[in-house]
Design an enzyme around this catalytic site. Structure first.
Site, PDB file in Angstrom:
ATOM      1  N   GLY A   1      -6.872   5.322  11.480  1.00  0.00           N
ATOM      2  CA  GLY A   1      -7.343   6.681  10.975  1.00  0.00           C
ATOM      3  C   GLY A   1      -8.300   7.387  12.230  1.00  0.00           C
ATOM      4  O   GLY A   1      -7.898   8.640  12.730  1.00  0.00           O
TER       5      GLY A   1
ATOM      6  N   ASP B   1       2.993  -0.524   8.243  1.00  0.00           N
ATOM      7  CA  ASP B   1       1.484   0.157   7.946  1.00  0.00           C
ATOM      8  C   ASP B   1       1.011  -0.628   9.237  1.00  0.00           C
ATOM      9  O   ASP B   1       1.216  -1.512   9.778  1.00  0.00           O
ATOM     10  CB  ASP B   1       0.900  -0.321   6.674  1.00  0.00           C
ATOM     11  N   SER B   2      -0.678  -0.162   9.319  1.00  0.00           N
ATOM     12  CA  SER B   2      -1.382  -0.901  10.286  1.00  0.00           C
ATOM     13  C   SER B   2      -1.689  -2.162   9.830  1.00  0.00           C
ATOM     14  O   SER B   2      -1.820  -2.943  10.804  1.00  0.00           O
ATOM     15  CB  SER B   2      -2.625   0.144  10.521  1.00  0.00           C
TER      16      SER B   2
ATOM     17  N   CYS C   1       1.746   4.115   4.865  1.00  0.00           N
ATOM     18  CA  CYS C   1       0.522   4.508   5.471  1.00  0.00           C
ATOM     19  C   CYS C   1       0.332   5.887   5.710  1.00  0.00           C
ATOM     20  O   CYS C   1       1.192   6.767   6.218  1.00  0.00           O
ATOM     21  CB  CYS C   1       0.540   3.915   6.995  1.00  0.00           C
ATOM     22  N   ASN C   2      -0.518   6.527   4.903  1.00  0.00           N
ATOM     23  CA  ASN C   2      -0.872   7.843   5.065  1.00  0.00           C
ATOM     24  C   ASN C   2      -1.401   8.354   6.305  1.00  0.00           C
ATOM     25  O   ASN C   2      -0.811   9.375   6.897  1.00  0.00           O
ATOM     26  CB  ASN C   2      -2.019   8.383   4.148  1.00  0.00           C
ATOM     27  N   THR C   3      -1.942   7.674   7.182  1.00  0.00           N
ATOM     28  CA  THR C   3      -2.122   8.377   8.468  1.00  0.00           C
ATOM     29  C   THR C   3      -0.957   8.411   9.349  1.00  0.00           C
ATOM     30  O   THR C   3      -0.764   9.261  10.153  1.00  0.00           O
ATOM     31  CB  THR C   3      -3.347   7.488   9.155  1.00  0.00           C
TER      32      THR C   3
ATOM     33  N   CYS D   1      -5.158   6.713   0.408  1.00  0.00           N
ATOM     34  CA  CYS D   1      -4.762   5.742   1.472  1.00  0.00           C
ATOM     35  C   CYS D   1      -4.406   4.593   0.640  1.00  0.00           C
ATOM     36  O   CYS D   1      -4.657   4.196  -0.320  1.00  0.00           O
ATOM     37  CB  CYS D   1      -6.046   5.521   2.103  1.00  0.00           C
ATOM     38  N   THR D   2      -3.053   3.935   1.324  1.00  0.00           N
ATOM     39  CA  THR D   2      -2.523   3.151   0.665  1.00  0.00           C
ATOM     40  C   THR D   2      -3.264   1.664   0.307  1.00  0.00           C
ATOM     41  O   THR D   2      -3.082   0.937  -0.699  1.00  0.00           O
ATOM     42  CB  THR D   2      -1.221   2.585   1.398  1.00  0.00           C
ATOM     43  N   HIS D   3      -4.265   1.605   1.457  1.00  0.00           N
ATOM     44  CA  HIS D   3      -5.032   0.529   0.987  1.00  0.00           C
ATOM     45  C   HIS D   3      -5.887   0.564  -0.269  1.00  0.00           C
ATOM     46  O   HIS D   3      -6.379  -0.633  -0.725  1.00  0.00           O
ATOM     47  CB  HIS D   3      -6.168   0.416   2.222  1.00  0.00           C
TER      48      HIS D   3
END
Length: 269
Positions: free
Chosen positions: A40, A7-8, A70-72, A177-179
């Site tokens: 994003g 992920d970021s 991470c969705n993005t 969003c995973t966050h």
């Protein structure tokens, strides 16, 4: 067995904790690049380049599978990641849980980053899985960044603003969003209306964890002994779990499983 997640930033914690619950014996590689967060607003080309770098850092630890938590990155870079790593390393992307949310009949709200909200990708998922269901797309500017930095006031403000744009009659909220999964209960408290049926939240962590196990031919064994190694990669270098991660239950779960993560790193076996 070793599962890598990328992920970021700390959005990967939810899926990592889900893997931990399903297979406490699985080694984990947590690869991120928080210095480049958020992804994003970046161009698709920039997101792809950064996602490849983070994924390749994880791949050097020879995992059995890689979860793109991470969705993005899943939207922008999944084809490039699969082209680079498969078939040696199966790559599992993260898809917003629109299908199970729509199966409940709606109305449904999809909370997502501004870049994802209204995107052809998300609109395509709505058309495919939520035809005939009332769906509201809710952009959540600043929420992922606030979660990443564990800025409690900014989290509260971003959630309150998004809740104000969410129709009062929604029965389900998709956490796109995973966050957002790290603050799921705060989202529930903000959106739940008095006198309405209990709100259902739909995240992706459990589904991608289960899919990762299926891709490598493994089954859940939650009773397995928690004898595993967790490796943290920050910008490709081994390090420690960020202090902000410990603000969330998922981060504390991983830290409890591997206490050395808060002080340094444990060497890979």
């Amino acid at each position: 067995m070793k599962i890598a997640l990328m992920d970021s930033g700390i959005g990967l914690l939810a899926a990592a904790a889900a893997i931990r619950r399903l297979r406490p014996d699985a080694d984990l590689v947590l690869s991120s690049d928080p210095g480049s967060m958020p992804w994003g607003p970046r161009t698709p080309e920039d997101v792809t380049a950064r996602a490849l770098a983070v994924a390749e850092a994880a791949a050097r630890h020879r995992p059995d599978a890689l979860i793109v938590a991470c969705n993005t990155a899943s939207v922008r870079a999944l084809p490039a990641l699969r082209a680079r790593l498969e078939p040696e390393v199966p790559v599992i992307g993260t898809v917003p849980a629109i299908k199970p949310a729509a199966a409940g009949g709606g109305p449904v709200a999809i909370w997502a980053t501004p870049a994802t909200t209204g995107s052809p990708y998300q609109r395509g998922l709505i058309a495919e899985f939520a035809d005939g269901v009332s769906v509201t797309e809710v952009a959540c500017p600043g929420l992922a960044d606030a979660v990443e930095h564990a800025d409690q006031d900014a989290i509260d403000a971003a959630i309150a603003a998004a809740a104000a744009r969410t129709p009062e009659d929604v029965r389900a909220v998709v956490l796109g969003c995973t966050h957002y999964e790290l603050v799921a209960e705060r989202i529930r408290a903000a959106v739940q209306r008095p006198g309405r049926p209990p709100l259902v939240l739909h995240g992706s962590a459990g589904a991608v964890a289960a899919q990762a196990l299926r891709r490598i031919g493994e089954a859940p064994r939650p009773e397995a002994p928690a004898d595993s190694v967790v490796t943290v990669l920050l910008g490709g270098e081994e390090g420690s779990l960020l202090a902000t991660a410990l603000s969330y239950e998922e981060g504390r779960t991983l830290s409890a499983a591997a206490p050395a993560l808060t002080e340094g790193h444990r060497p890979a076996r």
